[in-house]
Design an enzyme around this catalytic site. Structure first.
Site, PDB file in Angstrom:
ATOM      1  N   GLU A 175      24.275  26.210 -42.732  1.00  0.00           N
ATOM      2  CA  GLU A 175      25.188  25.078 -42.559  1.00  0.00           C
ATOM      3  C   GLU A 175      25.053  24.085 -43.705  1.00  0.00           C
ATOM      4  OE1 GLU A 175      27.677  24.827 -40.722  1.00  0.00           O
ATOM      5  OE2 GLU A 175      27.317  26.518 -39.401  1.00  0.00           O
ATOM      6  N   TYR A 199      28.112  16.780 -37.959  1.00  0.00           N
ATOM      7  CA  TYR A 199      28.609  18.151 -37.942  1.00  0.00           C
ATOM      8  C   TYR A 199      27.458  19.161 -37.915  1.00  0.00           C
ATOM      9  CZ  TYR A 199      30.051  22.646 -39.369  1.00  0.00           C
ATOM     10  OH  TYR A 199      30.185  24.006 -39.383  1.00  0.00           O
ATOM     11  N   ASP A 227      34.463  21.758 -38.491  1.00  0.00           N
ATOM     12  CA  ASP A 227      34.529  21.844 -39.947  1.00  0.00           C
ATOM     13  C   ASP A 227      36.005  21.911 -40.354  1.00  0.00           C
ATOM     14  OD1 ASP A 227      35.377  24.400 -39.394  1.00  0.00           O
ATOM     15  OD2 ASP A 227      33.749  25.423 -40.439  1.00  0.00           O
TER      16      ASP A 227
END
Ligand code: SF4
Length: 370
Positions: A51, A133, A151
């Site tokens: 990520e 996020y 995203d």
């Protein structure tokens, strides 16, 4: 009742969409190097690392970096034991070097806690460099938390599914709420990845393949025949231009002079060619004021250009052969040309180095011929 009406009605039931999407994902999921195979327990370290690498970066670009990282540092403790310079060098070419510093700081913090990542969003968010996020993505994918990481791919799918009229920046909260409302209690991590995959492979920015989309029966943008018109675009603001000069001093053995940028701020802790500050284009001094020492500096034609998030840079490059160069002062170092690619230069500096090298080579060739 005809079949299509029945399908549409069924698809519009709140729990039908996740079921349809998960069934699609079970058949069409992307194979990505950081993904656990179906039925395998995800490794939080790999999920978190992927990520971070994927922030501002597409999967195809991030994949080889991920492979190199996990080969060299297979566990979070190993990454924590690396030096910051090694981590920054491993990021070379990916840009956004604040990520490298945060990645390293986060690995150290997790290692300090015995190598275990926190399992919930709040705990994850408390780690260095982990934003909303990333915390949601790791919590959902690695630990099965019922949360909805949004995203760019997910935001596009949701904006189209509901034909949201506000541009993405203004609709962020609404998109997050809608994604959260859709997320099922069972398999929330798979659902998050399914939305990401759908956005990447079917609900693409251009040319979405609505005929292959499991959400098609419920999709408002597709029903209007306007899939590609969503998300609505915000009017782009012109970026300011900054300018600066960079000096490529090459010794007789081919090594060239470099220095490290301060650790905080833009391109923090990356290597760069010496030069003055990057200023608003009209104020910038593109003369020899930023040169590290007097030499026969030649100005390369044109400029190296790079777009950053908040401004565009035009870098004027000077080059000089400095056979008997003065020793470096103030923390500068000499870098061998074969080490340049992996030394930790940013992309813009690698472009400047390549141009200067070509320029000096063509000058040397012309001198030999003349
Ligand atoms: Fe995207 Fe088309 Fe699917 Fe709607 S139907 S979510 S626009 S691919």
């Amino acid at each position: 009742m005809n079949d299509s009406v029945a399908l549409r009605r069924d698809a519009l039931k709140p729990r039908a969409l996740p079921r349809r999407l998960l069934a699609w994902w079970d058949a069409f999921r992307r194979e990505l190097p950081w993904r656990a195979a179906a039925g395998e327990t995800p490794d939080p370290y790999r999920v978190w690392l992927s990520e971070v690498l994927l922030q501002q970066t597409g999967a195809a670009t991030a994949a080889p970096y991920f492979e190199r990282f996990v080969k060299r540092w297979p566990r979070v403790e190993a990454l924590a034991a690396a030096s910051l310079d090694e981590v920054i060098a491993a990021f070379a070419g990916l840009g956004y070097y604040a990520r490298a510093r945060n990645l390293h700081a986060c690995a150290r913090e997790v290692a300090r806690r015995g190598g275990e990542f926190p399992r919930d969003e709040a705990g994850l968010r408390a780690l260095p460099g982990v934003g909303a996020y990333t915390a949601a993505a790791v919590a959902a994918i690695a630990f099965g938390a019922r949360t909805a990481p949004v995203d760019g791919n997910v935001a596009r799918v949701i904006a189209r599914l509901y034909a949201l009229e506000a541009p993405l920046a203004a609709a962020r909260r609404e998109i997050g709420d809608k994604a959260a409302a859709l997320t099922p209690a069972g398999r929330p991590g798979d659902f998050a990845q399914a939305l990401m995959d759908l956005g990447a492979t079917v609900c693409r920015p251009r040319g979405p393949d609505c005929s292959a989309c499991p959400l098609r029966p419920a999709c408002a943008a597709a029903a209007r025949g306007e899939a590609e018109a969503y998300p609505r675009r915000a009017r782009a603001k012109a970026k300011p231009t900054r300018a600066g000069a960079a000096f490529f001093a090459r010794r007789a053995d081919g090594a060239f002079l470099a220095r490290r940028r301060p650790p905080g701020g833009l391109l923090g802790a990356t290597l760069e060619l010496p030069g003055g500050a990057w200023e608003a284009a009209e104020r910038a001094d593109l003369g020899l004021a930023g040169a590290p020492f007097p030499a026969r500096w030649r100005r390369l034609p044109g400029a190296v250009e790079q777009a950053f998030t908040h401004f565009a840079l035009r870098l004027t490059v000077y080059a000089a052969e400095v056979g008997a160069a003065p020793p470096p002062s103030g923390g500068e170092i000499w870098v061998a040309p074969e080490d340049a690619a992996a030394a930790g230069f940013s992309s813009v500096m690698l472009k400047a180095i390549a141009q200067a090298g070509r320029f000096l080579a063509s000058e040397a060739g012309a001198a030999r011929r003349g």
